[in-house]
Design an enzyme around this catalytic site. Structure first.
Site, short mmCIF file in Angstrom:
data_model
loop_
_atom_site.label_atom_id
_atom_site.label_comp_id
_atom_site.label_asym_id
_atom_site.label_seq_id
_atom_site.Cartn_x
_atom_site.Cartn_y
_atom_site.Cartn_z
N GLN A 96 0.75 -9.52 1.72
CA GLN A 96 0.76 -8.54 0.61
C GLN A 96 -0.45 -8.78 -0.28
O GLN A 96 -0.69 -9.90 -0.73
CB GLN A 96 2.05 -8.65 -0.21
CG GLN A 96 2.13 -7.58 -1.30
CD GLN A 96 3.46 -7.58 -2.06
OE1 GLN A 96 4.30 -8.45 -1.87
NE2 GLN A 96 3.63 -6.59 -2.93
N ASN A 105 5.15 -5.53 3.39
CA ASN A 105 4.83 -6.95 3.30
C ASN A 105 5.30 -7.51 1.96
O ASN A 105 5.21 -6.83 0.94
CB ASN A 105 3.31 -7.15 3.43
CG ASN A 105 2.78 -6.70 4.77
OD1 ASN A 105 3.42 -6.94 5.80
ND2 ASN A 105 1.64 -6.03 4.78
N HIS A 136 4.98 -1.02 -1.38
CA HIS A 136 4.48 0.11 -0.61
C HIS A 136 4.94 -0.03 0.82
O HIS A 136 4.95 -1.12 1.39
CB HIS A 136 2.94 0.19 -0.67
CG HIS A 136 2.25 -1.11 -0.45
ND1 HIS A 136 2.16 -2.08 -1.43
CD2 HIS A 136 1.65 -1.63 0.65
CE1 HIS A 136 1.50 -3.13 -0.94
NE2 HIS A 136 1.20 -2.88 0.32
N LEU A 137 5.33 1.11 1.37
CA LEU A 137 5.77 1.17 2.76
C LEU A 137 4.59 1.69 3.57
O LEU A 137 4.14 2.81 3.35
CB LEU A 137 6.97 2.11 2.85
CG LEU A 137 7.73 2.19 4.17
CD1 LEU A 137 8.36 0.84 4.51
CD2 LEU A 137 8.82 3.26 4.07
N HIS A 138 4.08 0.84 4.48
CA HIS A 138 3.03 1.30 5.39
C HIS A 138 3.68 2.18 6.46
O HIS A 138 4.68 1.78 7.07
CB HIS A 138 2.37 0.12 6.11
CG HIS A 138 1.60 -0.83 5.23
ND1 HIS A 138 0.23 -0.78 5.10
CD2 HIS A 138 2.01 -1.86 4.45
CE1 HIS A 138 -0.18 -1.74 4.29
NE2 HIS A 138 0.89 -2.42 3.88
#
Ligand code: AMP
Length: 114
Positions: free
Chosen positions: A94, A87, A100-102
């Site tokens: 966000q 996001n 950050h990669l979910h």
């Protein structure tokens, strides 16, 4: 960044359930999981948003995806499938300003996302 919660996870100042680590990225379980598997992959280097990724970070961003690929394999999601989401800023939702990669999986996903 001293006031960044994810930098504090990188430094070990606050705990996280880490399931992956190499020299440049870590993966840890999300505190508020939205799927049976919900892991966040972050760079150890502080980058606030996708908008702040620089040319010099190209390999680092690639490492985030390779880490997600490895974690998905480790938890048995490679064949079933999984979703990765990053996001950027308010309208995307966000809330933590350290990229950050979910990695989400373990249930059927819907599209479009909310
Ligand atoms: P986003 O809304 O894309 O910025 O995602 C931030 C995510 O970080 C959310 O899914 C939160 O549940 C998660 N989160 C926030 N603080 C922590 C923490 N200390 N440990 C693990 N996950 C966290």
């Amino acid at each position: 960044m001293t006031d960044c919660i994810f930098c504090k996870i990188v430094s070990g100042d606050i705990p996280a359930e880490k399931i992956f680590e190499n020299d440049h990225v870590i993966g840890f379980r999300d505190l508020n999981p939205q799927a049976p598997t919900h892991v966040l992959v972050i760079p150890k280097k502080h980058i606030s948003t996708i908008n702040d990724i620089k040319d010099e970070d190209k390999a680092l961003v690639g490492e985030m995806f390779l880490a997600a690929q490895q974690i998905a394999a480790d938890v048995g999601l490679s064949g079933r499938g999984y979703r990765t989401v990053m996001n950027c800023n308010e309208e995307a939702g966000q809330t933590v300003f350290h990229i950050h990669l979910h990695l989400l999986g373990g249930r059927a996903m819907t599209w479009p996302p909310g």
